[in-house]
Motif scaffolding. Structure first.
Motif, short mmCIF file in Angstrom:
data_model
loop_
_atom_site.label_atom_id
_atom_site.label_comp_id
_atom_site.label_asym_id
_atom_site.label_seq_id
_atom_site.Cartn_x
_atom_site.Cartn_y
_atom_site.Cartn_z
N SER A 68 0.84 -1.21 0.00
CA SER A 68 0.00 0.00 0.00
C SER A 68 0.87 1.25 0.00
O SER A 68 0.62 2.19 -0.77
CB SER A 68 -0.90 0.02 1.25
OG SER A 68 -1.72 -1.11 1.28
N ASP A 79 1.89 -2.90 -10.96
CA ASP A 79 1.77 -3.37 -9.57
C ASP A 79 2.12 -4.86 -9.60
O ASP A 79 1.35 -5.68 -10.08
CB ASP A 79 0.35 -3.12 -9.06
CG ASP A 79 0.16 -3.60 -7.62
OD1 ASP A 79 0.96 -4.44 -7.16
OD2 ASP A 79 -0.80 -3.14 -6.97
N GLN A 111 1.37 -8.93 -6.49
CA GLN A 111 0.87 -10.31 -6.58
C GLN A 111 1.74 -11.20 -7.48
O GLN A 111 2.17 -12.25 -7.06
CB GLN A 111 -0.57 -10.30 -7.10
CG GLN A 111 -1.58 -9.74 -6.10
CD GLN A 111 -2.04 -10.77 -5.08
OE1 GLN A 111 -1.67 -11.95 -5.13
NE2 GLN A 111 -2.83 -10.33 -4.13
C1 LIG Z 1 -2.18 -6.14 -6.25
C2 LIG Z 1 -1.97 -5.62 -4.86
N1 LIG Z 1 -1.37 -4.43 -4.70
C3 LIG Z 1 -1.15 -3.92 -3.47
C4 LIG Z 1 -1.55 -4.58 -2.34
C5 LIG Z 1 -1.32 -3.96 -0.99
O1 LIG Z 1 -0.27 -4.58 -0.33
P1 LIG Z 1 -0.18 -4.54 1.26
O2 LIG Z 1 -1.29 -5.38 1.80
O3 LIG Z 1 1.20 -5.08 1.54
O4 LIG Z 1 -0.31 -3.12 1.69
C6 LIG Z 1 -2.17 -5.83 -2.46
C7 LIG Z 1 -2.60 -6.58 -1.26
O5 LIG Z 1 -3.31 -7.54 -1.29
C8 LIG Z 1 -2.39 -6.35 -3.76
O6 LIG Z 1 -2.99 -7.52 -3.93
#
Ligand SMILES: Cc1ncc(COP(=O)(O)O)c(C=O)c1O
Length: 383
Positions: free
Chosen positions: A73, A199, A202
């Motif tokens: 995040s 991103d 995943q």
């Molecule tokens: C594609 C994707 N981006 C970002 C995040 C956020 O990551 P975090 O939970 O480490 O903050 C997630 C979390 O599930 C995710 O699936």
């Protein structure tokens, strides 16, 4: 994995401990580093520099700088701020069931968790790259939706800052085919003055087998990459990687400091993950075992009343579960039954997608054929 009652489970749910739970190389690296030195990022520590060199070696040449954070995040939050600064735009294009994280800024581009109300005007969500939406030519259809989204943003008074996608579209339901479909959409956003944020939280870190990163799988070069989850095999760490000029421009206006991001223990965990992926040939294992699983699952689908489609790449797959009288209609209830049936049989698995009717397979990268067979034998009983 073993539960408190002694029952053993095969973990098909989890891409965080990618090397396996409690992998000795990570346990030892973390223990060694925390027994030596752990400080915040005001200090220069060679373990961190060395790790960043190893990580950069997996990225495109144009991506020269890395900022470490503690969560995906935070990484996406910074990526969005960098994109706005680099382009002067405010608009973001995401997919309809995307999830990118939990900060205020990132929640605005995560339609899958917004329960009430609409997306803000500077965010446009487009349908995920499925053949059900775009037919045969997903690349052209998806790119056309990006064009429409850019025009809609203009009408609302925003120019585009970025196309932001999870390159395996995991919360949308997992879409990987046809390989390379992202390229046209990325070209469209570049031509409109926006950037492409991949991103990789995943799909990253070798899970797709054919490629170390999802963007690599599609043959596109992102402007900004975010990563997290499997990066430390469970140790909380994440990062943003980008071009030096974007960071230079951003930092000339505002500082960025993250106390725990890039601490030496995180670097030790991250280095152990990269080394182990290489030493244990886990990218190749993801490719070989992914192929085995997909072939067997497609054969199950052809005989099953419930399994409508099997998608995905390497050890990241989606299985659509539909109704018994017409398996093309998603059936979230049956999907839940399959998940619970698998749990009773000793396999942990989750669901994704608009209807919660796509089983999401993310076994450990160390998956063996007998583990795959254990899952397949349990799965076939459910469908
Ligand atoms: C594609 C994707 N981006 C970002 C995040 C956020 O990551 P975090 O939970 O480490 O903050 C997630 C979390 O599930 C995710 O699936």
């Amino acid at each position: 994995m073993q539960a408190a009652d002694g029952k053993r489970y095969l973990d098909f749910y989890n891409n965080v401990p990618c090397l396996g739970h409690c992998h000795p190389s990570v346990v030892q690296a973390v223990s060694r580093q925390i027994g030596t030195l752990n400080v915040h990022t005001r200090y220069l520590v060679s373990a961190v520099d060395d790790y960043l060199d190893s990580l950069k070696a997996t990225l495109p040449e144009s991506i020269t700088n890395i900022v470490m954070t503690c969560s995906g995040s935070e990484a996406n939050d910074l990526a969005m701020r960098l994109a706005k600064q680099a382009t002067g735009g405010e608009g973001f294009i995401v997919t309809e069931d995307a999830y990118h994280g939990n900060t205020s800024l990132v929640t605005e581009v995560s339609p899958s968790i917004i329960k009430q109300g609409k997306l803000p005007a500077h965010v446009v969500a487009i349908p995920p790259p499925s053949s059900a939406v775009y037919g045969e030519d997903i690349a052209t259809g998806f790119a056309a939706k990006v064009t429409e989204a850019i025009e809609l943003l203009w009408e609302r008074g925003f120019s585009v800052a970025a196309l932001l996608v999870d390159t395996i579209f995991s919360s949308d339901g997992i879409y990987t085919e046809p390989r390379g479909f992202l390229k046209k959409a990325v070209d469209v956003v570049h031509n409109a003055g926006g950037v492409f944020i991949a991103d990789e939280v995943q799909p990253g870190f070798a899970r797709l087998g054919e490629a170390f990163w999802g963007f690599d799988f599609h043959g596109v070069t992102p402007d900004i990459v975010t990563m997290g989850k499997p990066m430390g095999n469970g140790f909380p760490m994440a990062a943003v990687a980008t071009r030096s000029e974007y960071l230079a421009s951003f930092c000339s206006d505002v500082g960025y400091f993250n106390t725990f991001g890039g601490n030496p223990v995180a670097a030790a965990a991250g280095q152990a993950v990269l080394d182990t992926i290489q030493q244990e040939n886990l990218q190749t294992n993801a490719l070989v075992m992914g192929h085995y699983l997909k072939t067997r699952l497609q054969s199950i689908a052809s005989q099953s009343a419930y399994v409508a489609e099997v998608r995905g790449q390497g050890l990241f797959m989606g299985i659509d579960i539909g109704k018994a009288d017409n398996k093309q209609i998603p059936d979230p209830l049956k999907t839940k039954q399959v998940i619970n049936g698998l749990k009773a049989a000793g396999v942990l698995i989750g669901a994704a997608g608009r209807f919660g009717a796509t089983l999401k397979l993310r076994p450990l990268l160390t998956l063996t054929q007998s583990e795959a067979d254990f899952f397949l034998d349990a799965f076939v009983q459910q469908v």
